[in-house]
Each structure stands twice: as C-alpha cells, then as structure tokens.
Design an enzyme around this catalytic site. Sequence first.
Site, PDB file in Angstrom:
ATOM      1  N   LYS A 263      10.333   1.849   6.770  1.00  0.00           N
ATOM      2  CA  LYS A 263       9.586   1.124   7.813  1.00  0.00           C
ATOM      3  C   LYS A 263       9.404  -0.329   7.390  1.00  0.00           C
ATOM      4  O   LYS A 263       9.630  -0.671   6.225  1.00  0.00           O
ATOM      5  CB  LYS A 263       8.237   1.803   8.029  1.00  0.00           C
ATOM      6  CG  LYS A 263       7.318   1.776   6.819  1.00  0.00           C
ATOM      7  CD  LYS A 263       6.139   2.734   6.969  1.00  0.00           C
ATOM      8  CE  LYS A 263       5.261   2.686   5.735  1.00  0.00           C
ATOM      9  NZ  LYS A 263       4.227   3.734   5.732  1.00  0.00           N
TER      10      LYS A 263
ATOM     11  N   ARG B 219      -6.937   8.853   9.569  1.00  0.00           N
ATOM     12  CA  ARG B 219      -6.229   7.713  10.145  1.00  0.00           C
ATOM     13  C   ARG B 219      -5.317   8.218  11.255  1.00  0.00           C
ATOM     14  O   ARG B 219      -5.404   7.792  12.378  1.00  0.00           O
ATOM     15  CB  ARG B 219      -5.408   7.010   9.044  1.00  0.00           C
ATOM     16  CG  ARG B 219      -4.578   5.854   9.535  1.00  0.00           C
ATOM     17  CD  ARG B 219      -3.738   5.241   8.428  1.00  0.00           C
ATOM     18  NE  ARG B 219      -2.590   6.078   8.067  1.00  0.00           N
ATOM     19  CZ  ARG B 219      -1.596   5.686   7.287  1.00  0.00           C
ATOM     20  NH1 ARG B 219      -1.609   4.459   6.763  1.00  0.00           N
ATOM     21  NH2 ARG B 219      -0.590   6.491   7.003  1.00  0.00           N
TER      22      ARG B 219
ATOM     23  N   TYR C 255      -3.300 -29.559  -1.260  1.00  0.00           N
ATOM     24  CA  TYR C 255      -4.392 -29.518  -0.281  1.00  0.00           C
ATOM     25  C   TYR C 255      -5.722 -29.176  -0.954  1.00  0.00           C
ATOM     26  O   TYR C 255      -5.774 -28.296  -1.818  1.00  0.00           O
ATOM     27  CB  TYR C 255      -4.120 -28.457   0.777  1.00  0.00           C
ATOM     28  CG  TYR C 255      -3.083 -28.853   1.790  1.00  0.00           C
ATOM     29  CD1 TYR C 255      -3.291 -29.946   2.629  1.00  0.00           C
ATOM     30  CD2 TYR C 255      -1.912 -28.118   1.922  1.00  0.00           C
ATOM     31  CE1 TYR C 255      -2.329 -30.303   3.573  1.00  0.00           C
ATOM     32  CE2 TYR C 255      -0.959 -28.458   2.862  1.00  0.00           C
ATOM     33  CZ  TYR C 255      -1.166 -29.555   3.680  1.00  0.00           C
ATOM     34  OH  TYR C 255      -0.226 -29.896   4.604  1.00  0.00           O
TER      35      TYR C 255
ATOM     36  N   MET D 254       2.610 -24.351   3.208  1.00  0.00           N
ATOM     37  CA  MET D 254       3.410 -23.564   4.147  1.00  0.00           C
ATOM     38  C   MET D 254       4.836 -23.308   3.635  1.00  0.00           C
ATOM     39  O   MET D 254       5.314 -22.184   3.670  1.00  0.00           O
ATOM     40  CB  MET D 254       3.441 -24.267   5.504  1.00  0.00           C
ATOM     41  CG  MET D 254       4.038 -23.418   6.606  1.00  0.00           C
ATOM     42  SD  MET D 254       4.064 -24.246   8.200  1.00  0.00           S
ATOM     43  CE  MET D 254       2.327 -24.321   8.613  1.00  0.00           C
TER      44      MET D 254
HETATM   45  C1  LIG Z   1       4.282   4.444   4.477  1.00  0.00           C
HETATM   46  C2  LIG Z   1       4.181   5.894   4.426  1.00  0.00           C
HETATM   47  C3  LIG Z   1       4.802   6.618   3.401  1.00  0.00           C
HETATM   48  C4  LIG Z   1       5.424   5.970   2.193  1.00  0.00           C
HETATM   49  O1  LIG Z   1       4.402   5.658   1.277  1.00  0.00           O
HETATM   50  P1  LIG Z   1       4.708   4.996  -0.142  1.00  0.00           P
HETATM   51  O2  LIG Z   1       3.379   4.894  -0.776  1.00  0.00           O
HETATM   52  O3  LIG Z   1       5.284   3.655   0.156  1.00  0.00           O
HETATM   53  O4  LIG Z   1       5.663   5.858  -0.852  1.00  0.00           O
HETATM   54  C5  LIG Z   1       4.802   7.997   3.499  1.00  0.00           C
HETATM   55  N1  LIG Z   1       4.191   8.627   4.522  1.00  0.00           N
HETATM   56  C6  LIG Z   1       3.544   7.964   5.506  1.00  0.00           C
HETATM   57  C7  LIG Z   1       2.885   8.713   6.599  1.00  0.00           C
HETATM   58  C8  LIG Z   1       3.512   6.571   5.482  1.00  0.00           C
HETATM   59  O5  LIG Z   1       2.862   5.915   6.453  1.00  0.00           O
END
Ligand SMILES: *Cc1c(COP(=O)(O)O)cnc(C)c1O
Length: 360
Positions: free
Chosen positions: A34, A132, A246, A299
């Site tokens: 992802k 969650r 800055y 930036m």
């Molecule tokens: C992002 C995610 C993972 C991967 O987690 P890592 O800590 O990066 O290995 C696995 N399961 C779910 C549901 C996630 O959202």
Amino acid sequence: MRLPRVHIDTESLIANYRTMQGLAPASVCGAVVKANGYGVGLLPVVPLLAGAGCRLFYVASLDEGVAVRRLLQNYGVPTPDIAVFHGYLPEEIPVYKQYAILPVLKTPQALSSWFSGDHGPAVVEWDTGMHRCGLSPALAEEVSLLDPQRLHHIMTHLAAADDPDHPLNVQQKEYFIHIARLFPRVPTSIGASHGILLGPEYHGRYVRIGIALYGGVAHPDIHPVVQVHAPILEMRTIAAGQSVGYGASYVAPRPSRIMTVGFGYADGYLRSFSNTGQALIQTKDGTCFDLPVVGRVSMDVTTLDATDLPESMMAEADNVVFYHPQQGGIIDAAHRAGTIPYELLTSLQPTLARWVVGDA
Ligand SMILES: *Cc1c(COP(=O)(O)O)cnc(C)c1O
C-alpha cells in the site's frame, strides 16, 4: 542531476522477504505494498517480490490493486491474489470482478451486500482490540454460517505488536483464536511485520509483511533498502554568531562552512529533521563523513554543517546521502525526527527518481 533521488537496494528487499519467510515458515508470505509500496514505488517493488515467489499482495485502495494486477500481467506473473484493505464501494464491484481482486470486508453492510451477490471470495477482518477496522466478534457465529468457500481468509490486525510485552498482544491473539474456531475450514491471517517477530502463534496461514520488506524493522537479518542521494548545490563560509536558514534557529558557534543540498520537505524530508537530522558524504574509496543538519529544513533544500569535512573529500563529492546504513538508516533517522520509519518512507514523493541498485 540536481534533484534528489531514491536509491533502492533490490538485493536487500529480496533478502528481507526471505528473512521474513524464514521467520514464518508455516505461512504463506503476503507483501503489503500500500501507499505506493511504502513510498519505495510499486514499479521497483512488486515485480521483484513476484520474482521471489510472492503470490499475495495487500494494498489499501482498489486503484492500487488494479495497478498491481496490471503490473504483474505485464510481467507475465500468473494470477497472484490481491487484497484491498479499504473494502469496496458498491459501484466498484465490477472492477473488483474484472481484476479478480479480493475486498477486505469489515462492516456488516459490506459483508451482507458482497455476499448477497455472486461476487467471488473476500477477506473478512475482525476487530480483536485495535478498534480501528474490523467486524465485531459478536457477529462471528452469524458469519460462520456462510459458505467457507467464499471466505478467502479471515484476518485481524495487532495494535501493539512492536511492543512484545504489551498485554494486548496475547489478548488479541486469544480473541482471534476464539473466532477462528468457528471457521475451521477458512485460512487465517494475524501477523504483520512485528507480529511475525512475536512467534508462530501470531502468524496464521497468511502473514502480511509490510515495513520489514523495506528495512524498517530492527532485526539482525533485516537490511536497509532505501537511501536518498541529494545534490550539493552550494557551499558558503559564515562567521561565528551568524545564523542559518528560516527563523535563524541555528547560530554558528564558530566560523563554519555551510553546505546546501537539494532535499527538502517538499521532497519528503520532514521538517522535524531541522537541527537534528544528519547526512553523510562518501568518497569512492568508501570513506564516510557525517554532516549534521543545521537550521530548518526548507521546502527544497536542507543546510548541513561541513566545517570539519576534509578538503579532499569536498573536492570529490557532488552529492550527500540521507538514511545511510552507517548512520542507522531510516530507523535511527525516524527516532531523531520523532516519528517512525513508515512515515519517512511514505513521505518520499512519487515524483523523485527511483534508482534501482543491486542485482536482484
Ligand atoms: C499496513 C498493514 C499491514 C502491514 O504492516 P507492517 O507493520 O508494515 O508490516 C498489515 N495489515 C494491515 C491491516 C495493515 O493495515
């Protein structure tokens, strides 16, 4: 080259996948890609993992799922499984079917509308304590009446797996085992990267490996994957008492040489590295020299204190390295910035060039 570029060590990526496979030998190892492969890039990451035998990919959104499917079709990889954590909207169903993508169902509505049609298998997520995402375990009996063929697997996600002593780990695992007993013919999935390190009872049939692939887990057999090389744009000498950047947040305690390099927060170098980050200069013979960040990260540029850098190294150098393994890579850098490796990686802008190094 006047822009920063992301170097990706493909051998380390594959070695990390193998390490995690070794730690979860009884499981099928899915790769979590992802957020554009944790900011590393789908293009360099996905075909490599497929080449290493990975046949299960997890993404956040349907768009990412389609991108992974197309990428792997181009590489001739036979039908891997692709699961989308965010689940689906009703209007997306035809796309899920067209690309044979598995939604992760996590609400009663999503579950009933998916399974009321002839939409193929899905993954079901249970909330065992993270609060969650995921179905309430109170629904487990009801869901267990579904045809098990329609459930690709059931999963849960651990909230505190990076803290092995946290009581939630055992609680969530027990809770999930309790649910899974109602689904004797359905494969399970518990552990992400840190969960895998907790031991086999935290794995399941499928594990979901994310950050460990990209080198963001402290473990002797997990190797750094990502560095950023930034061009040296300018060098200047300032007097003791003069400030840099800055807000004049850094005041030189001695006459100093300030190096300005092309990597700033617009590229993904967090502003919280101001006066605390570090970069490194490396000569061809492998000699390294640390350069602390002084002043605020801007930036597009960051300023480094190069006062003690030997002239000979300066003459040779045209870029500096951020997140170098010798400086502890993304793990130590994340500590310095008060964040986690995940955020450092996913902040790297997709527009930065990706340079793939290594033979994998
Ligand atoms: C992002 C995610 C993972 C991967 O987690 P890592 O800590 O990066 O290995 C696995 N399961 C779910 C549901 C996630 O959202």
